[in-house]
Motif scaffolding. Sequence first.
Motif, PDB file in Angstrom:
ATOM      1  N   GLY A  97       0.796  -1.224   0.000  1.00  0.00           N
ATOM      2  CA  GLY A  97       0.000   0.000   0.000  1.00  0.00           C
ATOM      3  C   GLY A  97       0.823   1.266   0.000  1.00  0.00           C
ATOM      4  N   LEU A  98       2.002   1.253   0.624  1.00  0.00           N
ATOM      5  CA  LEU A  98       2.794   2.472   0.713  1.00  0.00           C
ATOM      6  C   LEU A  98       3.343   2.887  -0.641  1.00  0.00           C
ATOM      7  CD1 LEU A  98       3.713   4.600   2.673  1.00  0.00           C
ATOM      8  CD2 LEU A  98       5.771   3.264   3.120  1.00  0.00           C
ATOM      9  N   VAL A  99       3.865   1.928  -1.394  1.00  0.00           N
ATOM     10  CA  VAL A  99       4.393   2.280  -2.711  1.00  0.00           C
ATOM     11  C   VAL A  99       3.253   2.667  -3.655  1.00  0.00           C
ATOM     12  CG1 VAL A  99       4.383  -0.048  -3.721  1.00  0.00           C
ATOM     13  CG2 VAL A  99       6.085   1.604  -4.457  1.00  0.00           C
ATOM     14  N   ILE A 100       2.090   2.015  -3.512  1.00  0.00           N
ATOM     15  CA  ILE A 100       0.920   2.404  -4.305  1.00  0.00           C
ATOM     16  C   ILE A 100       0.498   3.818  -3.930  1.00  0.00           C
ATOM     17  CG2 ILE A 100      -1.529   1.929  -4.707  1.00  0.00           C
ATOM     18  CD1 ILE A 100      -0.921  -1.020  -4.445  1.00  0.00           C
ATOM     19  N   SER A 101       0.555   4.126  -2.627  1.00  0.00           N
ATOM     20  CA  SER A 101       0.203   5.470  -2.170  1.00  0.00           C
ATOM     21  C   SER A 101       1.109   6.518  -2.793  1.00  0.00           C
ATOM     22  CB  SER A 101       0.308   5.554  -0.643  1.00  0.00           C
ATOM     23  OG  SER A 101      -0.556   4.643  -0.026  1.00  0.00           O
ATOM     24  N   ASN A 102       2.390   6.230  -2.827  1.00  0.00           N
ATOM     25  CA  ASN A 102       3.333   7.191  -3.393  1.00  0.00           C
ATOM     26  C   ASN A 102       3.098   7.411  -4.884  1.00  0.00           C
ATOM     27  OD1 ASN A 102       5.726   8.154  -1.519  1.00  0.00           O
ATOM     28  ND2 ASN A 102       5.181   6.099  -0.872  1.00  0.00           N
ATOM     29  N   CYS A 106       1.762  10.736  -6.664  1.00  0.00           N
ATOM     30  CA  CYS A 106       2.500  11.352  -7.772  1.00  0.00           C
ATOM     31  C   CYS A 106       1.571  11.635  -8.948  1.00  0.00           C
ATOM     32  CB  CYS A 106       3.646  10.440  -8.225  1.00  0.00           C
ATOM     33  SG  CYS A 106       5.097  10.463  -7.153  1.00  0.00           S
ATOM     34  N   ALA A 107       0.720  10.652  -9.277  1.00  0.00           N
ATOM     35  CA  ALA A 107      -0.195  10.825 -10.404  1.00  0.00           C
ATOM     36  C   ALA A 107      -1.170  11.977 -10.164  1.00  0.00           C
ATOM     37  CB  ALA A 107      -0.960   9.524 -10.657  1.00  0.00           C
ATOM     38  N   LEU A 108      -1.749  12.027  -8.959  1.00  0.00           N
ATOM     39  CA  LEU A 108      -2.712  13.084  -8.653  1.00  0.00           C
ATOM     40  C   LEU A 108      -2.042  14.446  -8.555  1.00  0.00           C
ATOM     41  CD1 LEU A 108      -4.949  11.233  -6.035  1.00  0.00           C
ATOM     42  CD2 LEU A 108      -5.587  11.905  -8.355  1.00  0.00           C
ATOM     43  N   PRO A 117       9.406  18.033 -11.764  1.00  0.00           N
ATOM     44  CA  PRO A 117      10.274  18.280 -10.602  1.00  0.00           C
ATOM     45  C   PRO A 117       9.490  18.615  -9.336  1.00  0.00           C
ATOM     46  CG  PRO A 117      11.104  19.429 -12.539  1.00  0.00           C
ATOM     47  CD  PRO A 117       9.753  18.908 -12.887  1.00  0.00           C
ATOM     48  N   ALA A 118       8.411  19.416  -9.485  1.00  0.00           N
ATOM     49  CA  ALA A 118       7.602  19.775  -8.316  1.00  0.00           C
ATOM     50  C   ALA A 118       6.948  18.539  -7.707  1.00  0.00           C
ATOM     51  CB  ALA A 118       6.527  20.792  -8.715  1.00  0.00           C
ATOM     52  N   THR A 119       6.505  17.606  -8.553  1.00  0.00           N
ATOM     53  CA  THR A 119       5.896  16.370  -8.060  1.00  0.00           C
ATOM     54  C   THR A 119       6.915  15.543  -7.294  1.00  0.00           C
ATOM     55  OG1 THR A 119       4.349  16.329  -9.925  1.00  0.00           O
ATOM     56  CG2 THR A 119       4.674  14.266  -8.742  1.00  0.00           C
ATOM     57  N   ILE A 145       9.468   7.335  -7.070  1.00  0.00           N
ATOM     58  CA  ILE A 145       9.139   8.762  -7.018  1.00  0.00           C
ATOM     59  C   ILE A 145       9.657   9.486  -8.258  1.00  0.00           C
ATOM     60  CG2 ILE A 145       9.436  10.911  -5.740  1.00  0.00           C
ATOM     61  CD1 ILE A 145       7.655   8.974  -4.313  1.00  0.00           C
ATOM     62  N   ALA A 146      10.887   9.161  -8.675  1.00  0.00           N
ATOM     63  CA  ALA A 146      11.447   9.787  -9.877  1.00  0.00           C
ATOM     64  C   ALA A 146      10.581   9.499 -11.090  1.00  0.00           C
ATOM     65  CB  ALA A 146      12.873   9.292 -10.116  1.00  0.00           C
ATOM     66  N   ALA A 147      10.144   8.237 -11.228  1.00  0.00           N
ATOM     67  CA  ALA A 147       9.300   7.863 -12.360  1.00  0.00           C
ATOM     68  C   ALA A 147       7.903   8.447 -12.221  1.00  0.00           C
ATOM     69  CB  ALA A 147       9.230   6.342 -12.478  1.00  0.00           C
ATOM     70  N   GLY A 148       7.339   8.395 -11.006  1.00  0.00           N
ATOM     71  CA  GLY A 148       6.004   8.954 -10.801  1.00  0.00           C
ATOM     72  C   GLY A 148       5.944  10.432 -11.114  1.00  0.00           C
ATOM     73  N   GLY A 149       7.045  11.146 -10.871  1.00  0.00           N
ATOM     74  CA  GLY A 149       7.073  12.570 -11.182  1.00  0.00           C
ATOM     75  C   GLY A 149       6.952  12.874 -12.654  1.00  0.00           C
ATOM     76  N   THR A 150       7.396  11.949 -13.504  1.00  0.00           N
ATOM     77  CA  THR A 150       7.336  12.197 -14.951  1.00  0.00           C
ATOM     78  C   THR A 150       5.907  12.273 -15.458  1.00  0.00           C
ATOM     79  OG1 THR A 150       7.390   9.842 -15.551  1.00  0.00           O
ATOM     80  CG2 THR A 150       9.504  10.947 -15.254  1.00  0.00           C
ATOM     81  N   LEU A 151       4.952  11.738 -14.691  1.00  0.00           N
ATOM     82  CA  LEU A 151       3.557  11.744 -15.137  1.00  0.00           C
ATOM     83  C   LEU A 151       3.018  13.156 -15.276  1.00  0.00           C
ATOM     84  CD1 LEU A 151       2.349   8.835 -12.837  1.00  0.00           C
ATOM     85  CD2 LEU A 151       2.696   8.722 -15.310  1.00  0.00           C
ATOM     86  N   GLY A 152       3.733  14.144 -14.706  1.00  0.00           N
ATOM     87  CA  GLY A 152       3.276  15.529 -14.766  1.00  0.00           C
ATOM     88  C   GLY A 152       3.171  16.082 -16.171  1.00  0.00           C
ATOM     89  N   ILE A 153       3.916  15.526 -17.128  1.00  0.00           N
ATOM     90  CA  ILE A 153       3.840  16.063 -18.492  1.00  0.00           C
ATOM     91  C   ILE A 153       2.906  15.245 -19.379  1.00  0.00           C
ATOM     92  CG2 ILE A 153       6.163  17.026 -18.320  1.00  0.00           C
ATOM     93  CD1 ILE A 153       7.157  14.766 -20.102  1.00  0.00           C
ATOM     94  N   LEU A 154       2.256  14.210 -18.819  1.00  0.00           N
ATOM     95  CA  LEU A 154       1.338  13.387 -19.605  1.00  0.00           C
ATOM     96  C   LEU A 154      -0.108  13.522 -19.143  1.00  0.00           C
ATOM     97  CD1 LEU A 154       0.832  11.273 -21.802  1.00  0.00           C
ATOM     98  CD2 LEU A 154       1.393   9.495 -20.136  1.00  0.00           C
TER      99      LEU A 154
END
Length: 438
Positions: A97-102, A106-108, A117-119, A145-154
């Motif tokens: 659950g913790l990694v899913i939460s992160n 990140c997605a939201l 970067p802000a994400t 977290i690094a990968a989840g942050g990339t979702l900001g441009i999609l």
Amino acid sequence: MDPLVLGALVAVSTVIVLFSGVSVAVGLLIVSAGFLMIFDGMRSLELMPEILFGKLDNFALLSIPMFIIMGASIASTRAGADLYEALERWLTRVPGGLVISNLGACALFAAMSGSSPATCAAIGKMGIPEMRKRGYPDGVAAGSIAAGGTLGILIPPSVTMIVYGIATETSIGRLFLAGVIPGLMLVGLFMAWSLYSTWKTGSARLLTAGSYTWRQRLEILPRVLPFIGIIIGVLYAMYGGIATPSETAAVGALLCLIIAMLIYKLWSPKALWHVLRDSTKESVMILFIIAAAGVFSYMLSSLFITQSIAEWIGTLDVNRWVLMGTVNVFLLIAGFFLPPVAVILMAAPILLPIITTAGFDPIWFAVVLTINMEIGLISPPVGLNLYVINGIAPDISLKTILKGSLPFVACMVIAIILLCLFPGLATWLPDAVMGPSF
């Protein structure tokens, strides 16, 4: 001189100038002015100011600073931490659950801020220490977290999609919708890998630590639901025909500022000044690149480079998927060194005629291009998100962060392959909501 040879000279010159350390916008102007002066005469330089400012004479560009203000007002508060904590409280009993939460946070947050970067910074500050404390491997904690942050441009609303829409004269509304299903697919792939990785390393027994009462789960929701409501409202207004992207962005920015002031007490003039100052800096940078790219595109067209490349590609007797593979390799390499906005503005004038001639949908291609840009954000030598994570957790080496990010790069490659096999993943939702494009 043959336009194809001239095009190769332009490409080499552009790489050299950009690697010299000048800003992207200034570099594009230097290359454009130099080639126009040499091959089209001094009089062609007289048109540069008109083209430069004319490229900014577009009402749709107003949405860029508005969405940036919207994201900056959210990033300046504890919204990211509260979003992470809310998901962690609700998913703590779910295996992994913790990694899913992160990743969910990140997605939201990426959807709310539109900034990778802000994400990373907002979610990583709380998520990485907590995951490490619970026994997650450093690579999974940092890489997710690094990968989840990339979702900001999609995931919409996305500044990158706005820039692509303006550069290619494509519907911004369709582009936003096209990013929804692929964005969710990427989140699912990221979560699947993270759960597998933690299970494989034997840390699964630590994944469900902690418990919260229903009161604790519910009490945090009023601090995050308003922001999510604004995102939903912005998208509804846009696709419901109530307002244009620029109008919805302006209303969304105002509402985010108001909520930041009411919920997070962002009353300080200094704090508000920082939000507006940082937003202005980022907006001017992007708009300057857009204007310079307009001059660069004019130079390519004026010297018949764009037309010649498109014609040459059309005469090649190669399978269109081989062509698309070549384009993807080019985008990957470009994304390793340049920010997404710069790559889109430089490559779009050349690539759009090629991919449309080959029979590819420009809306679908926008999603493929964006995922390629996401890979660049977590790949060296630039890899902006890697350095953001290293700044948050300096005791985790860049090598460990990079190794933790590589499986997520593989997830993105899988997503591109799935989009090639099933293009409807990107085109179905825009067609269903806005009707087929012709």
